[in-house]
Design an enzyme around this catalytic site. Structure first.
Site, PDB file in Angstrom:
ATOM      1  N   CYS A 114       0.816  -1.231   0.000  1.00 52.85           N
ATOM      2  CA  CYS A 114       0.000   0.000   0.000  1.00 52.85           C
ATOM      3  C   CYS A 114       0.839   1.267   0.000  1.00 52.85           C
ATOM      4  CB  CYS A 114      -0.918   0.014   1.209  1.00 52.85           C
ATOM      5  SG  CYS A 114      -2.088  -1.331   1.200  1.00 52.85           S
ATOM      6  N   HIS A 253      -3.572   7.097   2.862  1.00 51.23           N
ATOM      7  CA  HIS A 253      -3.902   5.774   2.330  1.00 51.23           C
ATOM      8  C   HIS A 253      -5.249   5.372   2.925  1.00 51.23           C
ATOM      9  CE1 HIS A 253      -3.950   1.713   1.150  1.00 51.23           C
ATOM     10  NE2 HIS A 253      -3.697   1.223   2.351  1.00 51.23           N
ATOM     11  N   ASN A 283     -10.152  -0.293   0.089  1.00 53.71           N
ATOM     12  CA  ASN A 283      -8.692  -0.197   0.071  1.00 53.71           C
ATOM     13  C   ASN A 283      -8.180  -0.735  -1.273  1.00 53.71           C
ATOM     14  OD1 ASN A 283      -5.945  -0.506   0.389  1.00 53.71           O
ATOM     15  ND2 ASN A 283      -6.059  -1.517   2.381  1.00 53.71           N
TER      16      ASN A 283
HETATM   17  N1  ACO Z   1     -17.530  -8.984   9.940  1.00 56.34           N
HETATM   18  C1  ACO Z   1     -17.850  -9.254  11.206  1.00 56.34           C
HETATM   19  N2  ACO Z   1     -16.953  -9.553  12.156  1.00 56.34           N
HETATM   20  C2  ACO Z   1     -15.665  -9.564  11.794  1.00 56.34           C
HETATM   21  C3  ACO Z   1     -15.241  -9.286  10.482  1.00 56.34           C
HETATM   22  C4  ACO Z   1     -16.238  -8.995   9.536  1.00 56.34           C
HETATM   23  N3  ACO Z   1     -15.941  -8.710   8.239  1.00 56.34           N
HETATM   24  N4  ACO Z   1     -13.896  -9.373  10.420  1.00 56.34           N
HETATM   25  C5  ACO Z   1     -13.482  -9.681  11.656  1.00 56.34           C
HETATM   26  N5  ACO Z   1     -14.542  -9.816  12.496  1.00 56.34           N
HETATM   27  C6  ACO Z   1     -14.547 -10.144  13.914  1.00 56.34           C
HETATM   28  C7  ACO Z   1     -13.306 -10.904  14.344  1.00 56.34           C
HETATM   29  O1  ACO Z   1     -13.433 -12.268  14.076  1.00 56.34           O
HETATM   30  C8  ACO Z   1     -13.264 -10.597  15.820  1.00 56.34           C
HETATM   31  O2  ACO Z   1     -14.185 -11.452  16.475  1.00 56.34           O
HETATM   32  P1  ACO Z   1     -13.833 -12.067  17.922  1.00 56.34           P
HETATM   33  O3  ACO Z   1     -13.676 -10.862  18.837  1.00 56.34           O
HETATM   34  O4  ACO Z   1     -15.026 -12.919  18.221  1.00 56.34           O
HETATM   35  O5  ACO Z   1     -12.551 -12.818  17.734  1.00 56.34           O
HETATM   36  C9  ACO Z   1     -13.821  -9.167  15.927  1.00 56.34           C
HETATM   37  O6  ACO Z   1     -14.534  -8.944  14.678  1.00 56.34           O
HETATM   38  C10 ACO Z   1     -12.743  -8.102  16.062  1.00 56.34           C
HETATM   39  O7  ACO Z   1     -11.716  -8.381  15.108  1.00 56.34           O
HETATM   40  P2  ACO Z   1     -10.472  -7.419  14.942  1.00 56.34           P
HETATM   41  O8  ACO Z   1      -9.569  -7.976  13.889  1.00 56.34           O
HETATM   42  O9  ACO Z   1      -9.897  -7.138  16.293  1.00 56.34           O
HETATM   43  O10 ACO Z   1     -11.209  -6.093  14.382  1.00 56.34           O
HETATM   44  P3  ACO Z   1     -10.617  -4.662  14.192  1.00 56.34           P
HETATM   45  O11 ACO Z   1     -11.422  -3.679  14.944  1.00 56.34           O
HETATM   46  O12 ACO Z   1      -9.113  -4.639  14.386  1.00 56.34           O
HETATM   47  O13 ACO Z   1     -10.909  -4.390  12.637  1.00 56.34           O
HETATM   48  C11 ACO Z   1      -9.667  -4.381  10.574  1.00 56.34           C
HETATM   49  C12 ACO Z   1     -10.351  -5.235  11.647  1.00 56.34           C
HETATM   50  C13 ACO Z   1     -10.735  -3.539   9.921  1.00 56.34           C
HETATM   51  C14 ACO Z   1      -9.026  -5.324   9.552  1.00 56.34           C
HETATM   52  C15 ACO Z   1      -8.590  -3.484  11.234  1.00 56.34           C
HETATM   53  O14 ACO Z   1      -7.792  -4.268  12.083  1.00 56.34           O
HETATM   54  C16 ACO Z   1      -7.694  -2.772  10.243  1.00 56.34           C
HETATM   55  O15 ACO Z   1      -8.116  -1.880   9.534  1.00 56.34           O
HETATM   56  N6  ACO Z   1      -6.378  -3.128  10.239  1.00 56.34           N
HETATM   57  C17 ACO Z   1      -5.378  -2.399   9.456  1.00 56.34           C
HETATM   58  C18 ACO Z   1      -5.481  -2.673   7.979  1.00 56.34           C
HETATM   59  C19 ACO Z   1      -4.343  -1.997   7.255  1.00 56.34           C
HETATM   60  O16 ACO Z   1      -4.033  -0.840   7.467  1.00 56.34           O
HETATM   61  N7  ACO Z   1      -3.670  -2.753   6.411  1.00 56.34           N
HETATM   62  C20 ACO Z   1      -2.519  -2.221   5.724  1.00 56.34           C
HETATM   63  C21 ACO Z   1      -2.816  -1.855   4.355  1.00 56.34           C
HETATM   64  S1  ACO Z   1      -3.317  -3.207   3.343  1.00 56.34           S
HETATM   65  C22 ACO Z   1      -1.950  -3.610   2.259  1.00 56.34           C
HETATM   66  O17 ACO Z   1      -0.836  -3.240   2.451  1.00 56.34           O
HETATM   67  C23 ACO Z   1      -2.261  -4.525   1.126  1.00 56.34           C
END
Ligand code: ACO
Length: 326
Positions: A114, A253, A283
């Site tokens: 990214c 980003h 994204n």
């Molecule tokens: N729908 C419903 N529930 C979900 C989903 C979904 N799509 N995805 C995950 N959950 C659940 C998980 O299973 C977890 O459940 P549990 O508590 O029972 O285990 C709960 O939601 C919380 O999961 P987290 O992963 O802690 O959720 P978080 O608030 O961190 O959000 C996200 C997830 C959106 C992916 C976030 O962590 C994020 O944005 N991370 C950074 C992404 C990023 O910047 N990536 C870099 C760029 S990408 C690249 O370089 C290609």
């Protein structure tokens, strides 16, 4: 006389097919409400029949048209992507062919996930300042939908396809003012796409492509991203010679609205100065910054002379920022 590089034109292109959060509810155990509140994404675009290089070429054509330059005056093409058409040749070479640029033009890809567009812009800026080129097309182009596991709710809801491009040219006026690029390879396993890499191929009879699609430890990436994006954004402004109040727009980003808001708070920018596109496009990795720039230029928010800070974070882990006068 000082030599600078400056953006002469911008372009973007998205495939037509829209995939909404509601439609994702039929594919995985998720909800529109969860996706909106946790990420800010409402819908994304999917390239069913267009290759990455076609997306990139369409964005580049628009950037060349806005720049008002002859395509044969382009000295080079640099493409930031992690979803190229093929591992070899570079997608930049395929885009060169689509654009019909034949003479004296180099073409290569950059892999920094990214953060790729910022890495690519820093390389293009250095090449222009060192007289290796006068005009370079820098493209961020991604077809992520084919690399996603559509059964994995942790990742499939996040990504979309699209491409953005700029024509960067030699200028006597300041354009690109500061760059900051960084990586932490010790965290390489937090965000991976192993399918079709040589590790995967050497092991290909013991595993499947499905087991080696995009994987992300989202929560761990999130914590590092919040700090790294905010630090990089501040650093780009501080090393540019401009003051915080001189910044007209922030192009982050587009991975997660909560990460973006934290970075904007760090440099005291109000919401109207932050360009947001992730609600409509999700994204698109290396394409988020050049597409957001092009959208804001074409809708009249960004004008010539505006100072813009952009920052990104992604697989590698990599992160970076740049400040430029449009
Ligand atoms: N729908 C419903 N529930 C979900 C989903 C979904 N799509 N995805 C995950 N959950 C659940 C998980 O299973 C977890 O459940 P549990 O508590 O029972 O285990 C709960 O939601 C919380 O999961 P987290 O992963 O802690 O959720 P978080 O608030 O961190 O959000 C996200 C997830 C959106 C992916 C976030 O962590 C994020 O944005 N991370 C950074 C992404 C990023 O910047 N990536 C870099 C760029 S990408 C690249 O370089 C290609």
């Amino acid at each position: 006389m000082n030599i600078y590089s400056r953006i002469l034109g911008t372009g973007s292109y998205f495939p037509e097919k829209v995939l909404t959060n509601m439609e994702l509810e039929n594919l995985v155990d998720t909800s529109d409400e969860w996706i909106r509140t946790r990420t800010g994404i409402v819908e994304r675009r999917i390239a069913d029949h267009e290759s990455n290089s076609i997306l990139g070429a369409k964005a580049a054509e628009k950037a060349i048209e806005m720049a008002g330059v002859d395509k044969d005056s382009i000295d080079g093409i640099i493409v930031a992507t992690f979803t190229g058409d093929t591992i070899m040749p570079a997608t930049a070479c395929r885009i060169q062919n689509h654009l019909g640029i034949k003479n004296n033009c180099f073409a290569f890809d950059i892999a920094a996930a990214c953060t790729g567009f910022i890495y690519a812009m820093s390389v293009a800026d250095s090449m222009i300042k060192n007289n290796l080129a006068q005009r370079i097309i820098v493209i961020g182009s991604e077809r992520i939908s084919v690399t996603v596991d559509w059964k994995d709710r942790n990742t499939c809801i996040l990504f979309g396809d699209g491409a953005g491009a700029v024509v960067l040219g030699k200028s006597e006026e300041p354009g690109m003012r500061s760059f900051h690029i960084n990586a932490d390879g010790s965290a390489h396993n937090l965000l991976t796409l192993e399918a079709l890499g040589s590790d995967f191929l050497s092991n290909r009879y013991k595993t499947t492509i499905e087991e080696n699609l995009i994987k992300m430890k989202g929560n761990e990436v999130f914590k590092i991203a919040v700090r790294a994006m905010a630090d990089a954004t501040a650093r780009a402004v501080e090393s540019s010679g401009l003051k915080y109040e001189d910044v007209d727009f922030f192009i982050p980003h587009q991975a997660n609205l909560r990460i973006i808001e934290a970075a904007a708070r760090r440099i005291n920018l109000t919401n109207d100065k932050v360009i947001i596109t992730l609600d409509k496009f999700g994204n698109t990795s290396a394409a988020t910054i050049p597409t957001a720039l092009d959208i804001a230029v074409r809708d009249g928010r960004i004008n010539k002379g505006n100072n813009i800070v952009a920052a990104a974070f992604g697989g590698g882990l990599t992160w970076g920022s740049m400040l430029f006068t449009f």
